[in-house]
Write a protein that holds these residues in place. Structure first.
Motif, PDB file in Angstrom:
ATOM      1  N   UNK A   1      -3.297   5.853  -0.460  1.00  0.00           N
ATOM      2  CA  UNK A   1      -3.773   6.376  -1.743  1.00  0.00           C
ATOM      3  C   UNK A   1      -4.952   5.588  -2.305  1.00  0.00           C
ATOM      4  N   UNK A   2      -4.956   4.283  -2.073  1.00  0.00           N
ATOM      5  CA  UNK A   2      -6.009   3.450  -2.655  1.00  0.00           C
ATOM      6  C   UNK A   2      -5.532   2.018  -2.704  1.00  0.00           C
ATOM      7  N   UNK A   3      -6.019   1.240  -3.669  1.00  0.00           N
ATOM      8  CA  UNK A   3      -5.617  -0.165  -3.747  1.00  0.00           C
ATOM      9  C   UNK A   3      -4.100  -0.328  -3.822  1.00  0.00           C
ATOM     10  N   UNK A   4      -3.608  -1.444  -3.305  1.00  0.00           N
ATOM     11  CA  UNK A   4      -2.177  -1.670  -3.249  1.00  0.00           C
ATOM     12  C   UNK A   4      -1.589  -2.110  -4.583  1.00  0.00           C
ATOM     13  N   UNK A   5      -0.279  -2.305  -4.584  1.00  0.00           N
ATOM     14  CA  UNK A   5       0.463  -2.628  -5.801  1.00  0.00           C
ATOM     15  C   UNK A   5       1.311  -3.873  -5.547  1.00  0.00           C
TER      16      UNK A   5
ATOM     17  N   UNK B   1       0.851  -1.186   0.000  1.00  0.00           N
ATOM     18  CA  UNK B   1       0.000   0.000   0.000  1.00  0.00           C
ATOM     19  C   UNK B   1       0.885   1.235   0.000  1.00  0.00           C
ATOM     20  N   UNK B   2       0.384   2.274  -0.634  1.00  0.00           N
ATOM     21  CA  UNK B   2       1.124   3.527  -0.732  1.00  0.00           C
ATOM     22  C   UNK B   2       0.441   4.563   0.153  1.00  0.00           C
ATOM     23  N   UNK B   3       1.224   5.297   0.926  1.00  0.00           N
ATOM     24  CA  UNK B   3       0.688   6.380   1.750  1.00  0.00           C
ATOM     25  C   UNK B   3       1.409   7.666   1.396  1.00  0.00           C
ATOM     26  N   UNK B   4       0.701   8.765   1.490  1.00  0.00           N
ATOM     27  CA  UNK B   4       1.310  10.059   1.206  1.00  0.00           C
ATOM     28  C   UNK B   4       1.032  11.028   2.357  1.00  0.00           C
ATOM     29  N   UNK B   5       1.978  11.919   2.586  1.00  0.00           N
ATOM     30  CA  UNK B   5       1.704  13.052   3.470  1.00  0.00           C
ATOM     31  C   UNK B   5       2.063  12.889   4.930  1.00  0.00           C
ATOM     32  N   UNK B   6       2.825  11.879   5.283  1.00  0.00           N
ATOM     33  CA  UNK B   6       3.231  11.754   6.681  1.00  0.00           C
ATOM     34  C   UNK B   6       4.477  12.571   6.980  1.00  0.00           C
TER      35      UNK B   6
ATOM     36  N   UNK C   1      -5.321  10.492  -9.205  1.00  0.00           N
ATOM     37  CA  UNK C   1      -5.605  10.545 -10.630  1.00  0.00           C
ATOM     38  C   UNK C   1      -4.436   9.940 -11.429  1.00  0.00           C
ATOM     39  N   UNK C   2      -3.237  10.355 -11.074  1.00  0.00           N
ATOM     40  CA  UNK C   2      -2.072   9.859 -11.811  1.00  0.00           C
ATOM     41  C   UNK C   2      -1.819   8.381 -11.538  1.00  0.00           C
ATOM     42  N   UNK C   3      -2.126   7.941 -10.315  1.00  0.00           N
ATOM     43  CA  UNK C   3      -1.824   6.558  -9.946  1.00  0.00           C
ATOM     44  C   UNK C   3      -2.847   5.574 -10.489  1.00  0.00           C
ATOM     45  N   UNK C   4      -4.104   5.982 -10.420  1.00  0.00           N
ATOM     46  CA  UNK C   4      -5.163   5.018 -10.758  1.00  0.00           C
ATOM     47  C   UNK C   4      -6.026   5.455 -11.935  1.00  0.00           C
ATOM     48  N   UNK C   5      -5.940   6.769 -12.319  1.00  0.00           N
ATOM     49  CA  UNK C   5      -6.884   7.387 -13.231  1.00  0.00           C
ATOM     50  C   UNK C   5      -6.979   6.836 -14.624  1.00  0.00           C
TER      51      UNK C   5
END
Ligand code: SF4
Lengths: 542, 145, 98
Positions: free
Chosen positions: A494-498, A477-482, A538-542
């Protein structure tokens, strides 16, 4: 630096004897594994994926060259030639034999080191600012206070069977270089208008499956009462912390469930009582300790200028060298994060070289950072080139501190029996792929954990990665902003994992969004905070 | 009922009938009480003068609430017998002693040699607790011996 | 098939039950069927193994292969240090693990 007196030495020696005896009783069958496990854990000995793992305490991350050298020798003699520096400013060895543990502890004791309370449900090694004593922005050197905590918490009879582990950090600057508010107790030393020193208490922070930023519970505890205040905080926790569910047993859950106000009320009541109990060490003891943390004999009149003609050296100076309070001196952060390498690992030879550098150029002092790097806190600027050359020659010359390649990564599924996914290969792939773009991207703190326990601080990364097990397959899983700093914040998923390949691409995509959208002077984190999650999604999953 | 295996008192063994913390307040002639991990030891403080025996139960040695309970009673001046019962093991003896326990009735009797070694293990203590031992800082600065 | 694994009490090394004793090599592991817990209890009490548990595996021509990656990493060593693997010279190791 604090040097053991005969009393401290007698205590660690007794500990070695005690542990030898416990191992003997285990091997002879007088102790079951259920009985032995908490005992070995209180001494930092885990059973990990491949073998026993020993975690050695480096109190508040400070050590001298003889101690560092011993860490290298232990790696060579008892392990497979390397050690792993952790986010708790400790070092771990991965291939320890139970039969050798007593001898290792004896070797450690010979240089005033130990593995006491590096695991188990007790007060762990206290962490601090790795620039303590060298930073220009501190109101006091936090280490004497951390040392007082070390002594108070060592073999504390009331707090040796807490509901869960307990981690403390002490800092003395506004800039937080120790993730203070992500600890069970975070203490920030401050000065009041009269110039007196006091302690600000933050209680109930932590990462793990329920990350929380510690709320402030008291703005000012007079410095000559702060150990008593710690005792009050711990007693309320020991008595009322949850013991019915391991995952709810940390103090953050107690503070959260009671509410910070009610927890504080209970602490204040206990504190008022404990003040009459003679718990606080006297000022003379603090003075005795503080006298061992005085400045080294800095030379005066040293030049501040350096020959930066060598561009690789110039880059290293720009990225890894920081200002020092004494003119002509600098703080060096040695990166243990070569592109494509294993974050925080160092070979016996590298560890011994670090010891040599401290002896030759650094007033014999070293620090371990929570970012898994090593600091030479006091070096003459004139010596930097020689230091850099020796680091370069041994694979420690990476110029990437606080860059995307300076990844915090926990051992993950390659070593850890609790892991869901591997952390290290992901860190290796990212640092290899992004190395060439580090300067363009600038400050970006990336942190990877191999499971929800968050030893890799993924909640606090500008970019965080959490390994999960999806039906037996590693997923990330990806997290942003910590952020773990004074602007402490927790990352958002961010959403679903990779999968393993996908997460590396996802990190690259996130950095591209940042590069495209950043305004002048913005770090990745600043841009994220300004534009929010949507453009990244948007860029990751869009 | 486990036997008292170690006792560090000179007075006679107290054999009075044991009551719960809840019941103790009401039973004006009770003199022995048993504390379970979740009990509030401070409920006993108004009745200290008639207390002769406090038994603290450790259902599991990993539950340290009884350690706080013991210290709280000693801090309040309780001087009677403080007995640890239940899952009391060799390697907890030293800490129990420091928290004020002066009698031990382990569920499973302990190896006498191991127990004696454990109780004699520590040359000093870093912090004050309930055993009257001078902490290291006091030794360093010439207070206490 | 089911394998029984654990660690050697003294050395900590990962070991596999081979039907009569403990082996360092997963390819020698025996199918313990429903007997895993009984063997684990007996061997644990005899202090020959610590933290023993049963894992699922598939039979292959090279011997048993645990179904979960965690046990495959345990069997061989950290994937990031092939030099420390149990069979460092074996080029097929990476594929076997992942
Ligand atoms: S975060 Fe999980 S996988 Fe990583 S070291 Fe901690 S417990 Fe192990």
């Amino acid at each position: 630096m604090y040097v053991y007196d005969q009393f401290d030495q007698a205590m660690v020696d007794a500990r070695v004897a005690e542990f030898r005896d416990q191992v003997r009783r285990r091997l002879e069958g007088h102790l079951s594994e259920d009985q032995f496990k908490p005992l070995r854990l209180m001494n930092g000995l885990y059973l990990q994926l491949h073998a026993y793992m020993l975690r050695v305490a480096i109190p508040y991350g400070t050590l001298n060259s003889a101690q560092m050298r011993m860490l290298g020798q232990i790696a060579a003699k008892y392990d497979r030639g390397y050690g792993h520096f952790t986010t708790r400013q400790n070092i771990q060895y991965n291939w320890i034999r139970l039969e050798d543990a007593g001898d290792i502890l004896a070797d450690l004791a010979s240089v005033g080191m130990h593995a006491i309370q590096t695991s188990g449900n007790c007060i762990r090694n206290t962490t601090s600012d790795q620039w303590a004593g060298a930073a220009a922005d501190e109101v006091a050197d936090p280490r004497p206070y951390a040392e007082l905590i070390r002594q108070w918490s060592t073999f504390h009879p009331e707090f040796c069977a807490l509901p869960r582990k307990f981690k403390m950090a002490v800092i003395a600057a506004e800039a937080d270089r120790a993730a203070m508010r992500l600890h069970d107790i975070g203490i920030r030393l401050v000065k009041n208008a009269a110039g007196e020193l006091g302690a600000q208490f933050y209680v109930g922070g932590g990462m793990g499956r329920t990350p929380m930023i510690a709320p402030p519970i008291r703005d000012w505890v007079p410095i000559d009462q702060f150990i008593t205040y710690c005792e009050a905080c711990l007693r309320v926790y020991n008595r009322h912390g949850r013991r019915d569910n391991k995952y709810k047993a940390r103090i953050k859950i107690l503070v959260h469930e009671l509410g910070a106000a009610e927890y504080t009320r209970q602490v204040e009541e206990e504190f008022a009582h404990l003040l009459s109990q003679g718990i606080e060490p006297p000022a003379a003891e603090l003075a005795r300790i503080a006298a061992q943390f005085t400045d080294p004999p800095f030379e005066t009149g040293l030049p501040d200028s350096m020959d930066l003609a060598d561009p690789a050296f110039a880059r290293w100076v720009r990225v890894n060298v920081s200002g020092h309070k004494a003119p002509g001196y600098a703080v060096v952060t040695v990166s243990l994060k070569p592109a494509g390498g294993i974050p925080g690992d160092a070979s016996a030879a590298q560890i011994e070289l670090l010891a040599d550098l401290a002896r030759d150029h650094g007033f014999d002092e070293l620090r371990v950072t929570h970012t898994q790097n090593v600091v030479l806190p006091h070096v003459r600027k004139a010596d930097l080139y020689a230091i850099w050359q020796r680091l370069e020659a041994t694979g420690m010359g990476s110029a990437n501190i606080d860059r995307i390649g300076d990844i915090i990564a926990c051992p993950g599924l390659d070593y850890c029996s609790l892991a869901n996914a591997r952390s290290i290969p992901v860190a290796q792939a990212i640092s290899a792929r992004m190395a060439a773009r580090e300067d363009e991207i600038g400050e970006l703190k990336l942190k990877i954990s191999g499971c929800i326990n968050a030893c890799g601080h993924h909640h606090a990364g500008h970019i965080g990665i959490l390994g999960v097990d999806r039906k037996g397959v590693e997923n990330y899983q990806l997290l942003l902003g910590g952020s773990e700093g004074a602007d402490c914040s927790l990352g958002t998923i961010t959403g679903p994992g990779f999968d393993e390949e996908g997460i590396v691409g996802a990190v690259e995509t996130a950095t591209e969004v940042y590069l495209a959208r950043r305004e002048a002077g913005e770090r990745f984190l600043d841009t994220y905070r300004r534009i929010g999650m949507a453009p990244f999604k948007e860029a990751l999953y869009g | 009922m486990a036997e008292v295996q170690f006792r560090f008192r000179n007075d006679e063994l107290v054999e009075d009938a044991m009551v719960t913390v809840d019941a103790f307040g009401q039973q004006a002639n009770a003199s022995a009480v048993r504390i379970e991990p979740g009990d509030e030891p401070r409920d006993l403080l108004p009745h200290l003068e008639r207390l002769r025996l406090v038994e603290v139960n450790f259902p599991a040695f990993t539950d340290g609430r009884g350690l706080s309970a013991a210290r709280i009673l000693r801090e309040a001046g309780y001087a009677g017998e403080l007995r640890a019962v239940g899952d009391v093991l060799v390697d907890q003896l030293a800490a129990l002693r420091r928290c004020g326990f002066d009698a031990f009735a382990p569920e499973v009797p302990l190896n006498e040699d191991d127990a004696r070694a454990a109780l004699a293990r520590w040359p000093a203590a870093y912090q004050p607790a309930a055993d009257g031992r001078a902490p290291l800082w006091a030794l360093r600065h010439g207070q206490g011996a | 098939m089911k394998l029984l694994t654990g660690n050697d009490l003294k050395s900590g090394a990962v070991i596999w039950w081979d039907g009569t004793g403990w082996s360092l090599h997963v390819e020698q592991a025996a199918d313990v069927g429903g007997e895993g817990d009984v063997i684990a209890a007996r061997e644990g009490a005899a202090r020959r193994v610590v933290a023993a548990y049963v894992v699922e595996a598939e039979g292959t021509p090279q011997g048993p292969r645990p179904l979960h990656i965690k046990e495959r990493i345990r069997a061989i060593g950290p994937t990031v240090r092939p030099d420390l693997a149990l069979r460092p010279a074996d080029p097929a190791l990476g594929e076997w693990v992942i």
